[in-house]
Design a protein around this motif. Structure first.
Motif, mmCIF file in Angstrom:
data_model
loop_
_atom_site.group_PDB
_atom_site.id
_atom_site.type_symbol
_atom_site.label_atom_id
_atom_site.label_comp_id
_atom_site.label_asym_id
_atom_site.label_seq_id
_atom_site.Cartn_x
_atom_site.Cartn_y
_atom_site.Cartn_z
ATOM 1 N N THR A 42 43.440 12.282 -14.140
ATOM 2 C CA THR A 42 43.314 13.831 -14.494
ATOM 3 C C THR A 42 41.608 13.443 -14.726
ATOM 4 O O THR A 42 41.061 12.621 -14.994
ATOM 5 C CB THR A 42 43.805 14.331 -15.774
ATOM 6 O OG1 THR A 42 43.538 13.300 -16.999
ATOM 7 C CG2 THR A 42 45.252 14.305 -15.670
ATOM 8 N N ALA A 43 40.831 14.646 -14.788
ATOM 9 C CA ALA A 43 39.440 14.596 -15.108
ATOM 10 C C ALA A 43 39.265 14.334 -16.763
ATOM 11 O O ALA A 43 38.299 13.438 -16.873
ATOM 12 C CB ALA A 43 39.137 16.119 -14.839
ATOM 13 N N GLN A 44 40.264 14.465 -17.627
ATOM 14 C CA GLN A 44 40.050 13.991 -18.677
ATOM 15 C C GLN A 44 39.917 12.422 -18.957
ATOM 16 O O GLN A 44 39.386 11.678 -19.468
ATOM 17 C CB GLN A 44 41.367 14.508 -19.601
ATOM 18 C CG GLN A 44 41.133 13.854 -21.218
ATOM 19 C CD GLN A 44 39.868 14.432 -21.939
ATOM 20 O OE1 GLN A 44 39.497 15.390 -21.813
ATOM 21 N NE2 GLN A 44 39.811 13.433 -22.811
ATOM 22 N N GLU A 45 41.008 11.847 -18.026
ATOM 23 C CA GLU A 45 41.066 10.530 -18.129
ATOM 24 C C GLU A 45 39.772 9.963 -17.467
ATOM 25 O O GLU A 45 39.378 8.727 -17.948
ATOM 26 C CB GLU A 45 42.323 9.940 -17.263
ATOM 27 C CG GLU A 45 43.803 10.124 -17.868
ATOM 28 C CD GLU A 45 44.709 9.955 -16.828
ATOM 29 O OE1 GLU A 45 45.905 9.278 -17.595
ATOM 30 O OE2 GLU A 45 44.758 10.166 -16.033
ATOM 31 N N SER A 52 36.762 10.954 -17.523
ATOM 32 C CA SER A 52 35.668 11.235 -18.547
ATOM 33 C C SER A 52 35.809 10.252 -19.536
ATOM 34 O O SER A 52 34.862 9.497 -20.118
ATOM 35 C CB SER A 52 36.017 12.646 -19.227
ATOM 36 O OG SER A 52 34.887 12.687 -20.135
ATOM 37 N N GLU A 53 37.271 9.763 -19.847
ATOM 38 C CA GLU A 53 37.447 8.639 -21.026
ATOM 39 C C GLU A 53 36.908 7.336 -20.345
ATOM 40 O O GLU A 53 36.331 6.501 -21.211
ATOM 41 C CB GLU A 53 38.784 8.838 -21.180
ATOM 42 C CG GLU A 53 39.224 9.813 -22.115
ATOM 43 C CD GLU A 53 40.921 10.021 -22.505
ATOM 44 O OE1 GLU A 53 41.458 9.087 -22.113
ATOM 45 O OE2 GLU A 53 41.260 11.010 -23.074
ATOM 46 N N TRP A 54 37.249 7.015 -19.230
ATOM 47 C CA TRP A 54 36.955 5.846 -18.658
ATOM 48 C C TRP A 54 35.228 5.731 -18.583
ATOM 49 O O TRP A 54 34.733 4.757 -18.945
ATOM 50 C CB TRP A 54 37.121 5.549 -16.885
ATOM 51 C CG TRP A 54 38.686 5.669 -16.760
ATOM 52 C CD1 TRP A 54 39.712 5.522 -17.719
ATOM 53 C CD2 TRP A 54 39.190 6.085 -15.511
ATOM 54 N NE1 TRP A 54 40.919 5.920 -16.901
ATOM 55 C CE2 TRP A 54 40.619 6.356 -15.814
ATOM 56 C CE3 TRP A 54 38.862 6.352 -14.329
ATOM 57 C CZ2 TRP A 54 41.414 6.311 -14.817
ATOM 58 C CZ3 TRP A 54 39.698 6.661 -13.423
ATOM 59 C CH2 TRP A 54 40.953 6.615 -13.556
ATOM 60 N N THR A 105 33.110 6.957 -20.597
ATOM 61 C CA THR A 105 32.554 7.006 -21.775
ATOM 62 C C THR A 105 32.884 5.427 -22.244
ATOM 63 O O THR A 105 31.817 4.713 -22.846
ATOM 64 C CB THR A 105 33.612 7.897 -23.005
ATOM 65 O OG1 THR A 105 33.112 9.099 -22.440
ATOM 66 C CG2 THR A 105 33.191 7.563 -24.432
ATOM 67 N N ASN A 126 32.974 7.417 -10.627
ATOM 68 C CA ASN A 126 34.052 6.907 -10.314
ATOM 69 C C ASN A 126 34.151 6.844 -8.806
ATOM 70 O O ASN A 126 34.027 7.734 -8.109
ATOM 71 C CB ASN A 126 35.053 8.133 -10.844
ATOM 72 C CG ASN A 126 36.536 8.022 -10.436
ATOM 73 O OD1 ASN A 126 36.872 6.947 -10.360
ATOM 74 N ND2 ASN A 126 37.278 8.940 -10.284
#
Length: 180
Positions: free
Chosen positions: A75-78, A80-82, A84, A112
């Motif tokens: 997901t876009a959230q995942e 983003s977490e990577w 960070t 990514n």
């Protein structure tokens, strides 16, 4: 490209000038990629897939659960977490390795990417690091950072470049193997 299923296994077939059937599992493990010479008919190709069915299913399952397979469905959230996580770890690694290798990195960017772990522009010192490295052991990220920093001294992948890697990170081959 032809697309069809054999025993529930999705197949993407490309006809080209090759000597024999070639079979690969897709990076995300959701289909089989095949290349075949034009002379081989579809029945032979289907028979080949059926013969290799247990091997194919095992490797497809392995690919789906691999970091590369997980990344394909992130997901876009995942993502983003990577970014960070990686952007937190890379600057201290660069700071640690720059004096050892004797280089100075320019800007560092994080992307990514599907097919590269990193890239380097030796003329500007710009380094790009793949955020998907967050899914791999920390030693893999360190290897990519050292690899890109070595490019600031040696632009290509020739013997001199590999000599630098051997000198600064003797276990680089085992680290790289974890990324394949």
């Amino acid at each position: 490209m032809e697309e069809f299923e054999v025993a529930g296994i999705p197949v993407r077939l490309t006809r080209k000038r090759v000597r024999r059937l070639n079979l690969r599992i897709s990076r995300d493990g959701t289909y089989v990629e095949m290349s075949a010479p034009p002379r081989i008919d579809l029945a032979q190709i289907e028979g080949f897939v059926l013969d290799k069915q247990s091997w194919i299913r095992a490797h497809m399952a392995e690919a789906v659960s691999s970091p590369a397979g997980q990344a394909e469905h992130a997901t876009a959230q995942e993502v983003s977490e990577w970014k960070t996580a990686v952007s937190t770890v890379v600057p201290p690694l660069i700071k640690e390795w720059e004096p050892i290798i004797g280089v100075k990195a320019g800007s560092v960017v994080y992307r990514n990417m599907k097919s590269k772990w990193g890239s380097c522009q030796p003329t500007t010192g710009r380094i790009c690091i793949n955020t998907r490295l967050a899914l791999y052991p920390p030693e893999c990220l360190e290897y990519v950072v050292v690899h890109e920093l070595c490019h600031l001294r040696e632009a290509n992948h020739g013997p001199a470049f590999h000599g630098l890697l051997d000198a600064y990170m003797p276990d680089w081959k085992s680290r790289r193997a974890k990324l394949r």
